[in-house]
Design a protein around this motif. Structure first.
Motif, PDB file in Angstrom:
ATOM      1  N   ARG A  37       9.778   9.708  12.629  1.00 19.68           N
ATOM      2  CA  ARG A  37       8.976   9.605  11.400  1.00 19.68           C
ATOM      3  C   ARG A  37       9.156   8.236  10.746  1.00 19.68           C
ATOM      4  N   TYR A  38      10.388   7.732  10.783  1.00 26.13           N
ATOM      5  CA  TYR A  38      10.640   6.402  10.223  1.00 26.13           C
ATOM      6  C   TYR A  38       9.819   5.341  10.945  1.00 26.13           C
ATOM      7  N   CYS A  39       9.769   5.420  12.270  1.00 29.98           N
ATOM      8  CA  CYS A  39       8.982   4.440  13.030  1.00 29.98           C
ATOM      9  C   CYS A  39       7.514   4.504  12.635  1.00 29.98           C
ATOM     10  N   ALA A  40       6.983   5.716  12.501  1.00 29.73           N
ATOM     11  CA  ALA A  40       5.585   5.861  12.098  1.00 29.73           C
ATOM     12  C   ALA A  40       5.355   5.323  10.698  1.00 29.73           C
ATOM     13  N   ASP A  41       6.266   5.650   9.787  1.00 25.70           N
ATOM     14  CA  ASP A  41       6.119   5.187   8.402  1.00 25.70           C
ATOM     15  C   ASP A  41       6.202   3.663   8.313  1.00 25.70           C
ATOM     16  N   ARG A  42       7.092   3.081   9.089  1.00 29.32           N
ATOM     17  CA  ARG A  42       7.237   1.623   9.039  1.00 29.32           C
ATOM     18  C   ARG A  42       5.995   0.943   9.611  1.00 29.32           C
ATOM     19  N   LEU A  43       5.440   1.491  10.687  1.00 31.09           N
ATOM     20  CA  LEU A  43       4.211   0.925  11.226  1.00 31.09           C
ATOM     21  C   LEU A  43       3.063   1.073  10.233  1.00 31.09           C
ATOM     22  N   ALA A  44       3.005   2.202   9.545  1.00 32.23           N
ATOM     23  CA  ALA A  44       1.965   2.391   8.528  1.00 32.23           C
ATOM     24  C   ALA A  44       2.127   1.377   7.412  1.00 32.23           C
ATOM     25  N   GLY A  45       3.372   1.115   7.026  1.00 27.51           N
ATOM     26  CA  GLY A  45       3.616   0.115   5.999  1.00 27.51           C
ATOM     27  C   GLY A  45       3.192  -1.278   6.415  1.00 27.51           C
ATOM     28  N   ALA A  46       3.112  -1.509   7.737  1.00 27.82           N
ATOM     29  CA  ALA A  46       2.681  -2.807   8.271  1.00 27.82           C
ATOM     30  C   ALA A  46       1.192  -2.839   8.582  1.00 27.82           C
ATOM     31  N   GLY A  47       0.486  -1.740   8.280  1.00 29.47           N
ATOM     32  CA  GLY A  47      -0.965  -1.754   8.443  1.00 29.47           C
ATOM     33  C   GLY A  47      -1.498  -1.130   9.715  1.00 29.47           C
ATOM     34  N   PHE A  48      -0.735  -0.170  10.296  1.00 32.39           N
ATOM     35  CA  PHE A  48      -1.194   0.516  11.499  1.00 32.39           C
ATOM     36  C   PHE A  48      -1.229   2.024  11.248  1.00 32.39           C
ATOM     37  N   VAL A  49      -2.237   2.700  11.777  1.00 35.24           N
ATOM     38  CA  VAL A  49      -2.244   4.162  11.770  1.00 35.24           C
ATOM     39  C   VAL A  49      -1.358   4.601  12.930  1.00 35.24           C
ATOM     40  N   ALA A  50      -0.295   5.336  12.624  1.00 34.34           N
ATOM     41  CA  ALA A  50       0.670   5.731  13.648  1.00 34.34           C
ATOM     42  C   ALA A  50       0.672   7.237  13.829  1.00 34.34           C
TER      43      ALA A  50
END
Length: 346
Positions: A37-50
């Protein structure tokens, strides 16, 4: 949690209307846990739908295993239920959802960690992924698990789509130096655009290193999570815990590969500073021809990743050494985001 034809999946979206690039994440043996979940959230914070599919949905849907000996054993057993056709179908379903429901930009990437790195390698050989980051993916060169049958997964290298980023620790007992050399040779022979980074002093599981979560944190990312979204973390390059003592690059050994799958979490990660090991002849870089000067030699600090690529091979890239104040996990995040920014937003 989102459900795709009976398959649970965790989704994290950036704030704003988009459209944004999409990334599929393949989890470790523990299922969709805090790290996934952290990886997905961090990618979302960088502008990617994860999106993180539950790879165990056919046998144990929704299972989140603890980081205990019992949890590891259960995860290793569940790993043996995965097949190439099954994980390919799961990733394909996520890609379809990203394009049809999330309305992402055309290019989709994939991030896979440990078991998930193996899954990502398989998926990239069968699906039109534009970029793949595989972190310490085990069992690529043998036939110890169903995913690596009928022939070793590394043999799929000629079929890989897009660019591959391969990150591994120097002392990873699941992905020993001999395996790294075999993978590097296969990628170079197939002329796959790729980059291999070996982190000196690191073992298995040095990534992603989830920082402590403040109890009152709020997120700008819209995460499909029962207890609400998590706080987006800092951009790569920012030290969560301060700099750690830097170590000199050492010669990558040639330990024999394991005969039985293990996940490497029993010993925990080793905190040492990373060095760039994918190019150049000296100055803290590895030789692409597979040779290496001894540790502390007059030639300078050198390390070998095996035959990452011939010096003239344009399929591999070369950069300077990493910043001195970065940990292996932070450096890995920076490279992953650079890969996706370059390959998915083009």
């Amino acid at each position: 949690m989102l459900t795709l034809n009976g398959m649970p999946a965790y989704v994290a979206r950036p704030a704003g209307p988009g459209p944004f690039p999409g990334v599929v994440i393949a989890h470790l043996i523990f299922g969709i846990d805090a790290e996934a979940r952290y990886c997905a959230d961090r990618l979302a914070g960088a502008g990617f739908v994860a999106i993180v599919p539950d790879l165990y949905h056919r046998t144990a849907p929704g299972l989140e295993l603890p980081r205990t000996p019992e949890g590891r054993q259960q995860g290793l057993a569940l790993m043996r239920t995965l097949t190439r056709d099954g994980v390919t179908a799961d990733v394909a379903a996520c890609m379809t959802w990203l394009h049809e429901e999330a309305l992402v930009t055309p290019r989709v990437g994939m991030l896979g960690i440990s078991l998930g790195g193996h899954v990502a390698f398989v998926a990239a050989s069968r699906l039109p992924l534009s970029a793949t980051a595989a972190l310490f993916p085990g069992w690529l060169t043998g036939t110890q698990i169903p995913l690596s049958t009928p022939t070793p997964t590394v043999a799929l290298a000629p079929d890989l789509h897009g660019r591959l980023l391969f990150l591994v620790g120097e002392h990873d007992h699941v992905v020993p130096a001999a395996d790294v050399r075999d993978v590097a040779d296969a990628l170079a022979a197939a002329r796959v655009p790729h980059e291999i980074i070996v982190y000196p002093g690191e073992g298995h599981g040095f990534f992603p290193q989830v920082p402590p979560q403040p109890a009152d944190s709020a997120s700008s990312a819209d995460s499909d999570r029962p207890d609400g979204p998590t706080q987006p973390r800092s951009e790569p390059g920012h030290s969560e815990g301060g700099a750690r003592p830097r170590t000199e690059p050492v010669r990558l050994g040639s330990a024999a590969p394991s005969t039985e799958p293990t996940d490497g979490y029993g010993d925990g990660p080793t905190w040492t500073e990373p060095s760039r090991l994918d190019g150049g002849a000296t100055s803290g870089k590895a030789r692409r021809d597979g040779s290496a000067a001894g540790h502390g030699s007059a030639a300078g600090h050198e390390s070998a990743v095996g035959h990452a690529a011939a010096a003239e091979d344009e399929s591999a890239t070369e950069h300077e050494c990493v910043a001195e104040d970065e940990t292996a996990a932070e450096d890995a995040w920076r490279r992953i985001l650079e890969l996706f920014e370059k390959e998915l937003r083009a």
